[in-house]
Design an enzyme around this catalytic site. Structure first.
Site, short mmCIF file in Angstrom:
data_model
loop_
_atom_site.label_atom_id
_atom_site.label_comp_id
_atom_site.label_asym_id
_atom_site.label_seq_id
_atom_site.Cartn_x
_atom_site.Cartn_y
_atom_site.Cartn_z
N SER A 48 30.13 -10.95 -3.29
CA SER A 48 30.12 -10.72 -1.84
C SER A 48 31.54 -10.55 -1.33
CB SER A 48 29.46 -11.91 -1.13
OG SER A 48 29.66 -11.83 0.28
N TYR A 75 30.00 -21.11 -0.21
CA TYR A 75 29.51 -19.78 -0.56
C TYR A 75 30.64 -18.89 -1.07
CZ TYR A 75 27.01 -15.34 -0.02
OH TYR A 75 26.42 -14.12 -0.24
#
Length: 265
Positions: A110, A140
């Site tokens: 990501s 994350y």
């Protein structure tokens, strides 16, 4: 298809069978929860029981939660689900990947890996309130950075063995993740920037194009150690993602957390 939710997986598998007209037995499902390393091992055993080789491995499971939660092995849950489970599964399936003439490993990362601003710690000290192992590996962004470092390390260690490894960012996708009650950060972001997400967000089929390209395009069968965005190789990596020393540390600590010995040099 290795999936956590078998009911959703079967519905998707049936849709694939219906739309493609493929032999139903060619779309198989095995249960996998990447946050639990023992279930990852069970999944790999089931795959070995049915497959003689593996052409492409796509590591695409992911979560994002806004509170401290521990995995079955007492690691931070997001890090375990997004990175450790994929790290272990890839390691266990290497023998099947090597049996294909040319095979590919794809880690779905990501753009959020670029938002880390502090140096990562590889501490063994548990937090008093949680008994979390490796408390420095939380969040994350760190889990997505770990996937890129894992990819870079694999590309070097598997060089000349007929296996390529690449990572990618699929872009902002208009999936159910934005509405999931379990995904607290996504809900907050959607409340603040909902109109922007709706404007720049991609439908699932569009978001999957880069992934399909990386998995199937013939010219990419010898391309390894790259990061893809929008159907092309991208250099929009953070300094952490280019740090070879951090890459080695992440490899070593991931091996230790997964209880592995040095199988890939």
């Amino acid at each position: 298809m290795a999936c956590r939710n078998l009911e959703k997986a079967e519905a998707t598998a049936e849709e694939i069978r219906r739309q493609t007209g493929v032999d139903p037995n060619q779309v198989m499902i095995v249960q996998l929860d990447t946050s639990d390393l023992e279930l990852v091992r069970n999944c790999s055993r089931k795959i070995y029981a049915t497959e003689s080789k593996l052409d492409v491995l796509i590591n695409n499971a992911g979560v994002c939660i806004g509170h401290v939660k521990l995995s079955k092995q007492d690691y931070e849950y997001t890090f375990a689900a997004n990175h450790l489970g994929h790290f272990l599964l890839t390691h266990l399936l290497l023998d099947l990947l090597k049996k294909s003439r040319l095979s590919r490993i794809i880690n779905v990362s990501s753009v959020f890996h670029r938002y880390l601003e502090r140096t990562l710690e590889f501490s063994h000290r548990p937090e008093q309130e949680s008994n979390m192992k490796y408390p420095g590996l939380v969040g994350y962004g760190i889990s997505k950075l770990a996937q890129i470092l894992h990819t870079n390390a694999l590309s070097k260690r598997l060089d000349g063995q007929g296996i390529v490894a690449n990572s990618m960012h699929q872009g902002c996708c208009l999936s159910e993740i934005w509405n999931s009650k379990k995904n607290e950060p996504a809900i907050k972001i959607k409340k603040l920037f909902g109109w922007i997400i709706d404007y720049i967000g991609r439908m699932q089929k569009e978001a999957a194009q880069t992934l399909v390209y990386m998995a199937a395009d013939p010219p990419l069968e010898t391309v390894s150690g790259q990061y893809f965005e929008n159907l092309e190789i991208s250099d929009r990596l953070s300094s952490f993602a280019k740090d070879s020393e951090l890459e080695k540390k992440m490899w070593d600590v991931s091996m230790e957390m997964c209880g592995l010995t040095k199988k890939v040099e």
